[in-house]
Scaffold this motif. Structure first.
Motif, PDB file in Angstrom:
ATOM      1  N   ALA A 198       0.826  -1.212   0.000  1.00 25.47           N
ATOM      2  CA  ALA A 198       0.000   0.000   0.000  1.00 25.47           C
ATOM      3  C   ALA A 198       0.858   1.259   0.000  1.00 25.47           C
ATOM      4  CB  ALA A 198      -0.923   0.004   1.213  1.00 25.47           C
ATOM      5  N   SER A 199       0.397   2.280  -0.721  1.00 27.52           N
ATOM      6  CA  SER A 199       1.071   3.571  -0.752  1.00 27.52           C
ATOM      7  C   SER A 199       0.023   4.669  -0.598  1.00 27.52           C
ATOM      8  CB  SER A 199       1.834   3.755  -2.067  1.00 27.52           C
ATOM      9  OG  SER A 199       2.449   5.034  -2.120  1.00 27.52           O
ATOM     10  N   ASP A 200       0.219   5.536   0.382  1.00 29.47           N
ATOM     11  CA  ASP A 200      -0.712   6.637   0.654  1.00 29.47           C
ATOM     12  C   ASP A 200      -2.139   6.143   0.851  1.00 29.47           C
ATOM     13  OD1 ASP A 200       1.193   8.702   0.609  1.00 29.47           O
ATOM     14  OD2 ASP A 200       1.082   8.838  -1.568  1.00 29.47           O
ATOM     15  N   LYS A 201      -2.289   5.129   1.688  1.00 33.64           N
ATOM     16  CA  LYS A 201      -3.607   4.628   2.059  1.00 33.64           C
ATOM     17  C   LYS A 201      -3.917   5.049   3.505  1.00 33.64           C
ATOM     18  CE  LYS A 201      -4.485   2.572  -1.828  1.00 33.64           C
ATOM     19  NZ  LYS A 201      -5.576   3.046  -2.726  1.00 33.64           N
ATOM     20  N   TYR A 202      -5.197   4.976   3.851  1.00 39.67           N
ATOM     21  CA  TYR A 202      -5.646   5.536   5.122  1.00 39.67           C
ATOM     22  C   TYR A 202      -6.279   4.480   6.016  1.00 39.67           C
ATOM     23  CZ  TYR A 202      -4.859   9.916   2.692  1.00 39.67           C
ATOM     24  OH  TYR A 202      -4.279  10.935   2.002  1.00 39.67           O
ATOM     25  N   LEU A 203      -5.872   4.490   7.277  1.00 41.44           N
ATOM     26  CA  LEU A 203      -6.413   3.604   8.296  1.00 41.44           C
ATOM     27  C   LEU A 203      -7.516   4.349   9.038  1.00 41.44           C
ATOM     28  CD1 LEU A 203      -6.126   0.915   9.928  1.00 41.44           C
ATOM     29  CD2 LEU A 203      -4.432   2.114  11.352  1.00 41.44           C
ATOM     30  N   ALA A 204      -8.730   3.798   9.054  1.00 43.18           N
ATOM     31  CA  ALA A 204      -9.866   4.438   9.727  1.00 43.18           C
ATOM     32  C   ALA A 204      -9.792   4.167  11.221  1.00 43.18           C
ATOM     33  CB  ALA A 204     -11.175   3.916   9.144  1.00 43.18           C
ATOM     34  N   LEU A 205      -9.864   5.228  12.025  1.00 44.20           N
ATOM     35  CA  LEU A 205      -9.659   5.108  13.461  1.00 44.20           C
ATOM     36  C   LEU A 205     -10.816   5.727  14.242  1.00 44.20           C
ATOM     37  CD1 LEU A 205      -5.910   6.209  13.503  1.00 44.20           C
ATOM     38  CD2 LEU A 205      -6.791   3.868  13.523  1.00 44.20           C
ATOM     39  N   LYS A 206     -11.131   5.104  15.364  1.00 43.75           N
ATOM     40  CA  LYS A 206     -12.135   5.632  16.296  1.00 43.75           C
ATOM     41  C   LYS A 206     -11.458   5.867  17.634  1.00 43.75           C
ATOM     42  CE  LYS A 206     -15.554   2.944  17.743  1.00 43.75           C
ATOM     43  NZ  LYS A 206     -16.875   2.251  17.764  1.00 43.75           N
TER      44      LYS A 206
END
Length: 276
Positions: free
Chosen positions: A135-143
């Motif tokens: 992965a490159s420049d991907k986003y992890l969704a966080l709460k």
């Protein structure tokens, strides 16, 4: 005739009440937008050898730990939420897999599944397990859970195709409880190149005043002070030279965030603590 007048009067009252309600709703929406702010943190790209402790809201409490897992023969990258925090993903073949989001995906309660510290997530394992392999420049969704409030945010991460290295680039969260955020969203119209070594603050903590020293010769710079909700509570403008004197004035005791900008660039940010 009397009945007609009564009906017309009733309709006018109804219309006025509806109009008033609409105005109240519009004002509430606009006011919510005014106080809504995304807190964005840009860091020098971090590629740790072991773990990265992610403090999403910069309150000195570790919220997530990104670390290497797997085995000696098959290395992987894991996400372990701390406390009651969580990541979003799914459960496949007995493995918890955090989503690898592209830009502009909505992150909030509407995401299907959230997993907390009881279920650490495998971002990538080896060369073919997980949504983050290569992965490159991907986003992890966080709460993020703070007290009774819930906040949503993201972290931008790269992971090599063999899962042997990962890089944390930046992260952000929406400071309004329960409000959605888009992956990659930061609400900034300025370029950030934060380097905390550019400034020193002493004393810190302080009671009445402190001094900010910078190795950069400032010209028409601006200093913003944010509270823990992301609201600007103090501004000092038109700064020049290497030294800034900061007075407490009416600020309450507590943790604040300092952001120094010059010519539409964020040149440094830091935390300050005011005590009584």
């Amino acid at each position: 005739m009397v009945k007609l007048l009564f009906i017309m009067r009733t309709k006018n009252i109804f219309h006025k009440r509806v109009t008033t309600l609409c105005i109240i709703l519009i004002l509430f929406f606009v006011n919510s937008k005014l106080y809504s702010q995304i807190i964005y943190t840009d860091i020098p790209d971090a590629t740790p050898n072991a773990t990265f402790s992610l403090d999403l809201n910069n309150d000195t409490v570790v919220d997530f730990i990104i670390y290497f897992g797997g085995s000696a023969s098959t290395i992987g990258v894991m996400c372990n939420p701390q406390n009651n925090n969580a990541y979003s993903g799914n459960f496949v073949n007995e493995t918890y897999l955090p989503w690898s989001l592209s830009t502009s995906n909505t992150i909030c309660a509407s995401l299907a599944t959230w997993y907390d510290f009881n279920n650490p997530g495998t971002l990538a394992l080896g060369t073919n397990i997980g949504y983050w392999v290569g992965a490159s420049d991907k986003y992890l969704a966080l709460k993020l859970i703070v007290g009774t409030n819930t906040y949503y945010g993201w972290a931008r991460i790269d992971i090599l195709a063999n899962s042997a290295s990962f890089t944390i680039k930046d992260y952000a969260y929406e400071s309004t409880p329960n409000a959605c955020i888009q992956s990659g969203q930061n609400n900034l119209d300025i370029t950030e190149y934060t380097d905390k070594n550019l400034i020193s603050i002493f004393p810190n903590p302080f009671v009445a005043s402190t001094t900010i020293q910078t190795n950069r010769n400032l010209k028409n710079a601006n200093l913003n002070i944010y509270n823990s909700y992301g609201q600007i509570v103090k501004q000092v403008n038109n700064l020049s030279g290497h030294t800034i004197s900061l007075s407490r004035d009416a600020l309450l005791s507590g943790l604040y965030f300092v952001k120094l900008t010059e010519e539409n660039n964020v040149i440094a940010d830091e935390k300050i603590l005011i005590t009584d």
